[in-house]
Structures are given as structure tokens and as C-alpha cells.
Enzyme design. Structure first.
Site, short mmCIF file in Angstrom:
data_model
loop_
_atom_site.label_atom_id
_atom_site.label_comp_id
_atom_site.label_asym_id
_atom_site.label_seq_id
_atom_site.Cartn_x
_atom_site.Cartn_y
_atom_site.Cartn_z
N HIS A 114 122.36 4.61 78.52
CA HIS A 114 122.39 4.59 79.99
C HIS A 114 123.86 4.69 80.43
O HIS A 114 124.56 3.68 80.47
CB HIS A 114 121.82 3.27 80.52
CG HIS A 114 120.34 3.11 80.29
ND1 HIS A 114 119.40 3.84 80.98
CD2 HIS A 114 119.65 2.30 79.45
CE1 HIS A 114 118.18 3.47 80.57
NE2 HIS A 114 118.30 2.55 79.65
N HIS A 124 117.51 9.64 75.04
CA HIS A 124 116.74 8.85 74.09
C HIS A 124 116.51 9.72 72.85
O HIS A 124 116.24 10.91 72.96
CB HIS A 124 115.40 8.47 74.72
CG HIS A 124 114.38 7.98 73.75
ND1 HIS A 124 113.23 8.68 73.47
CD2 HIS A 124 114.35 6.87 72.98
CE1 HIS A 124 112.52 8.02 72.57
NE2 HIS A 124 113.17 6.93 72.26
N HIS A 162 117.63 21.61 75.43
CA HIS A 162 116.46 22.26 74.82
C HIS A 162 116.87 23.28 73.76
O HIS A 162 116.20 23.42 72.74
CB HIS A 162 115.57 22.89 75.90
CG HIS A 162 114.62 21.90 76.51
ND1 HIS A 162 113.37 21.66 75.98
CD2 HIS A 162 114.76 21.06 77.55
CE1 HIS A 162 112.77 20.71 76.72
NE2 HIS A 162 113.60 20.32 77.68
N HIS A 192 100.79 7.39 87.08
CA HIS A 192 100.65 6.75 88.39
C HIS A 192 101.66 7.31 89.40
O HIS A 192 101.50 7.13 90.60
CB HIS A 192 100.78 5.23 88.27
CG HIS A 192 102.15 4.76 87.87
ND1 HIS A 192 102.66 4.94 86.60
CD2 HIS A 192 103.13 4.14 88.56
CE1 HIS A 192 103.88 4.43 86.54
NE2 HIS A 192 104.19 3.94 87.71
#
Lengths: 292, 292
Positions: A114, A124, A162, A192
Site C-alpha cells: 500500500h 498484490h 499485464h 455487492h
């Protein structure tokens, strides 16, 4: 064969330890360089903490946590662990090859960064080798830009990340990148919120091509690709000045990151349920986050 | 009987709406009074937002969100909802009385307050009435002090809060408080941290004594007790000056609060899985939190 697998465990865990050292060195180098936005703030350094699994009555393995709380890297963790023992009845059903025999061995490395500067993407990376009566690899790397103007498939940071992940894949099998990119998009998704956690990368699990040597080489290439590309992306943005609005956007995005990790991340929930090392599992949570 | 239950639904949802108005008024009064620590910061006011459940093709109920982002109350939500329809096959097995008939009706109020001043405890309150082929009440209230020196069973804020909850219980049945206090302690617990979320209060579910009138009266008393005690606790601490260390401790404790709500809270996870109103469900998350 038994001798083979022991040698392979040894090689894999040695690689994860080596990669940990290299990642620590790469991040500390950037932390030491500083940048235009950090004034007289002194450089931070990784703190290393070794831990053992269980209460000490049996050898169940352990790990090495490395945490940096610095100026460039507000919070970064690079952890390795090598753990073994027997899976509980509940988990034997869920883990391939464990129904016949509960013994398992797992070794891996996981990184979460972070950065303080909202222009610098969070990231990550995780690779691991698992052994039950079967043996496979899992892992991947994904990029998590903090501001909407960076959260684009066509942004140069996204493209470079990528490209690095694709190169690691393509050296082994041209089918890997499309498959594992798609898996990453599906995995790092907040249903959600109907949004992705970041701009993706690759994610894979139960990877077993039939050749352990090839799969281990692929695993090493994923780690090396991350080690190459992420420091470049950090250096590109580290001196970009930021506004209060940028920081607010970063803290908002970090709230979503925390939601993902606590609600959905299997590594987190699996680790908490199986008595993993709480401190290293939850070290992925952002140093400061908002839900405004 | 059918006419009875319809009248009862009406009475309960009317009470939750009335309690929402009273809680909004009580919190806005405190927000308006200000305090020694808030300087020229203007008072905030609740923003009200009505929402409907579903895509509009059928009447599935809805709710009223009320959010305050102010000076005393950094973030406070007081929400009501009355929803109905049919439970999915998955949830019919988990909800009492729904296996025979999937139709359900649920109405309730939930409150979560995150004060700015680290001396002022955060608080949570929720009461609801559920109807399937059965009918019951659930809810409770719990206090969440932010600093360790307040996180004590013998602290006066804790004692006052528990006295209020106990009084609401004791008016109906002396067995309620010990049972529902214990349930609260068990429910608001973070097993991976081996710690409670706060200093407790009461928690109950599937509450059906056999007398709807008595249970509805109990539900109203829980709401009234909270309405009486929490504003008193806020006013007691609102002008206590705080240090940077106090604020850091508060933000740390809020991180644990977010962990609890995202990892364990059944209301949150149930709501997210059943297509509840994301905005109101996740409005419980703290405005600012740290994982240092």
C-alpha cells in the site's frame, strides 16, 4: 518418488525465501531513494519476524513476516511460510487429494503493498506450492490503482503490468495468460458493488501441467516478472504530487480493498478458519481507509 | 388471525418509523449543541433517502435511510425498512417457518453511530419484527467504546448502558437480561482476535414469548431505553478534549469494528447475499479506520 517430492519441497521453499529477499531489497531500495513529495521524512526499513505454527507441542512449520511502514510504502508486507500437518475433517473434503490422506504441506510467498502516494498503484502477488496426495501450484499477481483515472484497461501502468504477466505465462504456454487473466478478473470482484478490486493481472490455482519442473519454472517466472515490473511502476509515479482530493480517493478505494479482503478473499477467510498466523494474514489490510 | 397479523405489521412498522424520527431528533439536538472541541465547525443534519427494493417490476417493500455526517457525529445512520416477498430456496431452509411457505415480511430499525470524539462510545441498536408462517422479534443494543480505558465492564458508561438494557428487559421478564446479555457477548466477538467488539449490551433473536403484545412492548422498551441512555452517554463525554494518541486508538478500534462487520455480522452478510440495500447495510462501516 518420495525422495523426489522432498527435494521439490526443498527447492520450492528455498525459491520463495530467495524471492522474499529480492522483493525486500527492491522495495527498500525505492524507499531509500525517496522522492519529491516526502521532504525530510526518513526512509523506513523492513522489520522481520519469524513465527512458528501451533502451540509448540508439535512441529507444524511456520513463516517469516517482513513488514515495512515507511514514507514511500505506507504499509508493505512480504511474507513466506512453510506449513504442514494434517487437515481437519472439514477441510479434507475441500482440498484436492486430501480425502485419502489428511497430511498436507504448503509453502508460499505473499506480498501486499500500500504506497502512500495515491498515484502509485497498490499491488498484490502470491505464489505457492501445495502437496497432499497430489501436488500443485497456485498464485498470481494483480495491480490495484487507487484513483479512477488509473483504473483503466488501457492505462499505461495497466498495460505494462499485464505485459509482464503475459510474458511470464507465454514462456510456458500461450493458453495460460488468457485463462489466468480471466480467472483473476472473476476472482478479484466485489459482487455487492458490481466492481473489480483492481485492474487485474493473473490468478491461478490447482496448476499441474504434468511436469513439476515446468510448473516450478512458471512459478519462478511469475515472481520474477512481478519483481521486474512493479518497482518500475512505482518509480514512474513516486514523485507525482498529490492533492487532498487524490488522497481522499485513495482512502475510499482502500475501503473497497478492505471490503474485498474481509468479505471474499479465500486466502483470508481460509487462513482465519484454519488457525493461520492472524498477524500476517490481516497485514494485507490498508493502513488507513475510509467509508465516507 | 389474518386481520390480526396485518394490524400487527402495521403497528410494528409505524413504531419503527416513530423511533427513527425520535432518534434522528435526539442525535440532531446533540449535533446542534456542539461542544468545546468543535470550534467553528457547523452542525450537520441528517440526509434522508427513501429506497425501494427490487427493479420496480413488483412491490417488494423498501426503506428510509437517514445519514448524518457531522461534527459530533462523524458518521451516523438510522435506517428503517419494511420488506416482503418470497425467500429463495437457499434461505427458506435457514429461516424459521419458511420451509412450508416462502413468503416473508420483515420490518425493523437499525442505528449505528461513529462519534468523532474518541472519548464518546460508538453504539449500535437494531430491533425488527419478522413474519413467515411464524412471527417473532429480534434485536438489541450494544456499546462500543473506542479506547481501552473505557472498554471495561466496570466503567460507568458500560454500567449505565447495561442498566438501561436491563431495565427494559426486567419490565417484561427477569430471565431476559441474563440470557440476552450472554447472547450479545457471544455474538459480538472476534474469534480470530480473541476479543469482544465492544462492552456488550443485549442481543436476541427468534423472540416469541407466546404473547405478541408483550413482545412488541418489549421491543418498544428496548428502543426507548437506547433512546434514553445513549444521548446521556454522548453528552457526558462530548466536550472531553482528546489527543492524537486517543484518535489513533479510536481509528485502530474502528478497524476491528470493520473486521467484525465484514467477517462475521450476519445482518451484513445476509443482507449482501439477499440483495438488500448495499448502501444502508454498509453504512455501518466506520468513516475512517486504520490497520497500522
Amino acid at each position: 518418488m518420495t525422495r523426489d517430492i522432498e527435494a521439490r519441497k526443498q527447492q520450492a521453499s528455498a525459491w520463495f525465501a530467495e524471492l522474499q529477499n529480492r522483493l525486500i531489497a527492491a522495495l527498500e531500495a525505492i524507499e531509500g531513494e525517496g522522492g519529491d513529495c516526502y521532504g525530510a521524512w526518513p526512509a523506513g526499513a523492513f522489520e522481520i519476524k519469524d513465527w512458528r505454527r501451533g502451540d509448540g507441542s508439535a512441529d507444524l512449520g511456520g513463516g517469516r513476516m517482513a513488514m515495512l511502514r515507511g514514507r514511500i510504502f505506507e504499509k508493505a508486507g512480504v511474507h513466506t511460510s512453510t506449513v504442514y500437518g494434517e487437515l481437519s475433517a472439514e477441510f479434507r473434503k475441500q482440498v484436492p487429494g486430501a480425502e485419502e490422506d489428511p497430511r498436507f504441506w504448503a509453502s508460499g510467498i505473499s506480498l501486499i503493498v500500500h504506497p502512500r502516494n495515491p498515484h502509485v498503484p497498490a499491488a498484490h502477488m502470491n505464489t505457492r506450492m501445495i502437496v497432499t496426495t497430489k501436488c500443485w501450484f497456485g498464485g498470481g499477481g494483480d495491480l490495484n490503482p487507487m484513483m479512477d483515472r488509473y483504473r483503466l484497461a488501457a492505462h499505461e501502468d495497466t498495460l505494462d503490468f499485464h505485459t509482464a504477466m503475459r510474458s511470464a505465462c507465454d514462456r510456458h504456454d500461450p493458453a495460460y495468460y488468457p485463462r489466468y487473466k480471466k480467472w483473476c478478473d472473476e476472482y478479484f470482484y466485489l459482487p455487492h458493488r458490481s466492481e473489480h478490486r483492481g485492474v487485474g493481472g493473473i490468478f491461478y490455482d490447482r496448476h499441474d501441467s504434468g511436469s513439476w519442473d515446468a510448473d516450478f519454472a512458471f512459478t519462478r517466472d511469475v515472481g520474477r516478472a512481478f519483481l521486474d515490473v512493479y518497482p518500475r511502476l512505482v518509480r514512474r509515479r513516486v514523485s507525482a504530487p498529490w492533492t487532498e482530493e487524490d488522497r481522499a480517493e485513495q482512502l475510499f478505494r482502500r475501503g473497497r480493498y478492505a471490503e474485498y479482503n474481509l468479505l471474499y478473499d479465500r486466502g483470508t477467510t481460509f487462513g482465519l478458519k484454519t488457525g493461520g498466523n492472524i498477524e500476517s494474514i490481516l497485514s494485507s489490510l490498508p493502513p488507513l481507509a475510509t467509508w465516507p
